[in-house]
Design a protein around this motif. Sequence first.
Motif, PDB file in Angstrom:
ATOM      1  N   GLU A 270      11.580  -3.606   6.566  1.00 19.41           N
ATOM      2  CA  GLU A 270      10.838  -3.790   5.305  1.00 19.41           C
ATOM      3  C   GLU A 270      11.160  -2.769   4.209  1.00 19.41           C
ATOM      4  OE1 GLU A 270       9.495  -3.904   8.316  1.00 19.41           O
ATOM      5  OE2 GLU A 270       8.679  -5.906   8.549  1.00 19.41           O
ATOM      6  N   PRO A 271      11.234  -1.448   4.514  1.00 17.20           N
ATOM      7  CA  PRO A 271      11.551  -0.506   3.421  1.00 17.20           C
ATOM      8  C   PRO A 271      12.919  -0.778   2.796  1.00 17.20           C
ATOM      9  CG  PRO A 271      10.772   0.656   5.374  1.00 17.20           C
ATOM     10  CD  PRO A 271      10.996  -0.765   5.784  1.00 17.20           C
ATOM     11  N   GLY A 274      12.765  -4.033   0.720  1.00 19.17           N
ATOM     12  CA  GLY A 274      12.028  -3.758  -0.512  1.00 19.17           C
ATOM     13  C   GLY A 274      12.861  -2.955  -1.500  1.00 19.17           C
ATOM     14  N   TYR A 275      13.634  -2.004  -0.970  1.00 18.45           N
ATOM     15  CA  TYR A 275      14.480  -1.182  -1.837  1.00 18.45           C
ATOM     16  C   TYR A 275      15.547  -2.055  -2.517  1.00 18.45           C
ATOM     17  CZ  TYR A 275      17.092   2.779  -3.559  1.00 18.45           C
ATOM     18  OH  TYR A 275      17.712   3.672  -4.385  1.00 18.45           O
ATOM     19  N   TRP A 278      14.141  -4.199  -5.190  1.00 14.27           N
ATOM     20  CA  TRP A 278      13.949  -3.414  -6.414  1.00 14.27           C
ATOM     21  C   TRP A 278      15.285  -3.255  -7.152  1.00 14.27           C
ATOM     22  CZ3 TRP A 278      15.781   1.759  -7.056  1.00 14.27           C
ATOM     23  CH2 TRP A 278      15.384   2.340  -8.255  1.00 14.27           C
ATOM     24  N   LYS A 285       8.671  -1.568  -8.477  1.00 13.63           N
ATOM     25  CA  LYS A 285       8.985  -0.321  -7.765  1.00 13.63           C
ATOM     26  C   LYS A 285       9.252  -0.667  -6.305  1.00 13.63           C
ATOM     27  CE  LYS A 285       4.105   1.182  -7.373  1.00 13.63           C
ATOM     28  NZ  LYS A 285       3.662   0.361  -6.342  1.00 13.63           N
ATOM     29  N   PRO A 286      10.075   0.149  -5.638  1.00 11.31           N
ATOM     30  CA  PRO A 286      10.397  -0.199  -4.246  1.00 11.31           C
ATOM     31  C   PRO A 286       9.150  -0.150  -3.366  1.00 11.31           C
ATOM     32  CG  PRO A 286      11.725   1.666  -5.020  1.00 11.31           C
ATOM     33  CD  PRO A 286      10.687   1.409  -6.063  1.00 11.31           C
ATOM     34  N   GLU A 287       8.897  -1.206  -2.668  1.00 14.02           N
ATOM     35  CA  GLU A 287       7.801  -1.193  -1.690  1.00 14.02           C
ATOM     36  C   GLU A 287       8.214  -2.062  -0.510  1.00 14.02           C
ATOM     37  OE1 GLU A 287       4.371  -3.641  -2.775  1.00 14.02           O
ATOM     38  OE2 GLU A 287       5.324  -3.910  -4.712  1.00 14.02           O
ATOM     39  N   PRO A 288       7.735  -1.717   0.699  1.00 14.12           N
ATOM     40  CA  PRO A 288       8.178  -2.450   1.877  1.00 14.12           C
ATOM     41  C   PRO A 288       7.826  -3.940   1.811  1.00 14.12           C
ATOM     42  CG  PRO A 288       7.025  -0.440   2.494  1.00 14.12           C
ATOM     43  CD  PRO A 288       6.820  -0.616   1.031  1.00 14.12           C
ATOM     44  N   LEU A 289       8.814  -4.773   2.086  1.00 12.19           N
ATOM     45  CA  LEU A 289       8.625  -6.228   2.041  1.00 12.19           C
ATOM     46  C   LEU A 289       9.494  -6.882   3.105  1.00 12.19           C
ATOM     47  CD1 LEU A 289       8.999  -7.072  -1.763  1.00 12.19           C
ATOM     48  CD2 LEU A 289       6.965  -7.489  -0.370  1.00 12.19           C
ATOM     49  N   TYR A 317      13.340   7.959   0.062  1.00 11.04           N
ATOM     50  CA  TYR A 317      12.338   6.917  -0.183  1.00 11.04           C
ATOM     51  C   TYR A 317      12.106   6.102   1.096  1.00 11.04           C
ATOM     52  CZ  TYR A 317      10.996   2.165  -0.664  1.00 11.04           C
ATOM     53  OH  TYR A 317      10.413   0.970  -0.393  1.00 11.04           O
ATOM     54  N   ARG A 321       8.546   5.591   4.137  1.00 12.76           N
ATOM     55  CA  ARG A 321       7.760   4.363   4.296  1.00 12.76           C
ATOM     56  C   ARG A 321       7.375   4.127   5.735  1.00 12.76           C
ATOM     57  NH1 ARG A 321       6.332   3.161  -0.927  1.00 12.76           N
ATOM     58  NH2 ARG A 321       7.395   4.986  -1.683  1.00 12.76           N
TER      59      ARG A 321
END
Length: 321
Positions: A270-271, A274-275, A278, A285-289, A317, A321
């Motif tokens: 996920e991190p 998410g990065y 982004w 903003k980068p967030e875990p997905l 970063y 996470r």
Amino acid sequence: MNKKPVSKQKVVGRFAPSPSGRMHLGNVYTALAAWLCAKSAGGKFLLRIEDLDPVRCPRANADQIISDLEWLGITWDNSDIPYQSERTSIYESFFQKLRDLQLVYPCFCSRAQLHVADAPHASDGRVVYAGTCRRLTPEEVQEKSRTRQPAARLILPDEDITFCDGQYGLQQFNLSHDWGDIIIRRSDGVFAYQLAVTADDGLMGVTQVVRGSDLLSSSAPQIYLFRILGFQVPEYLHLPMLITEDGVRLAKRDKAADMGFLRQQLTGPEPLIGYIAWLLGQIRKPEPLKATDLLPLFDQKKIPGHDLVVPGDYWEYLRKR
Ligand code: GLU
């Protein structure tokens, strides 16, 4: 008046990695972008392993790529993954077709002969073949064949190829000036990328090619080949490159970009997903997905139009996470 519904062609995208090593951030970024483009359009996504060169691309590397994609949650719809190393007879038949059209000639030039100081260069530094062996007489070919196994070149005419890239807009390349006659089979008998990629994209019914912008100009000889071999030309979207803060292309040697390292350090994808989302301009903003979380959000128009800097401390970063 009854109008027939317009049948919209289903998108068929693909990811076609060359397993010359472990995946790194750049490959993951390409795979995710290609997957999102195809899947968010309700299309299919195919995986193909481009292991044309058996020495540089051992099977273990391909297995690793498949495992990494599974870990990332990037899925594909073909149960049989084509391996280019197993498709030589297919490339042979297309090669024969080009020969029958008298578009192929043997080339005996050595690497050193090709790279002489006054050799013409394309804007990206590639040597444009001057056509030396195209002018050989049948007797000269026979004579040279005694001592040297030739490569095979495809004659590329003085013709402009124009196409609209989904990211970079209208593109125009002149085949003979920007490319020159290209090698389609190496002197060791291995078929070359341009022929194999076109034959495979054509046979797999690929309608959408999403890949790095380092391959933007390659679309020109490929479009030419699609036409000659009787395939429909796909649509193209070339992605901005990932670069370091020094402006150089992110490379395999950047340890923090290596999938082996990333999988050791992270408990899940996920991190990283998410990065990349982004970087691709999809989230603020980068967030875990998860990859699937991005499907309803994905908007191709948000992909930035410039190369993307991955800061040296990007790993900080991910680690947090
Ligand atoms: N196999 C090529 C690579 O890994 C990509 C080919 C393509 O996407 O057309 O660089």
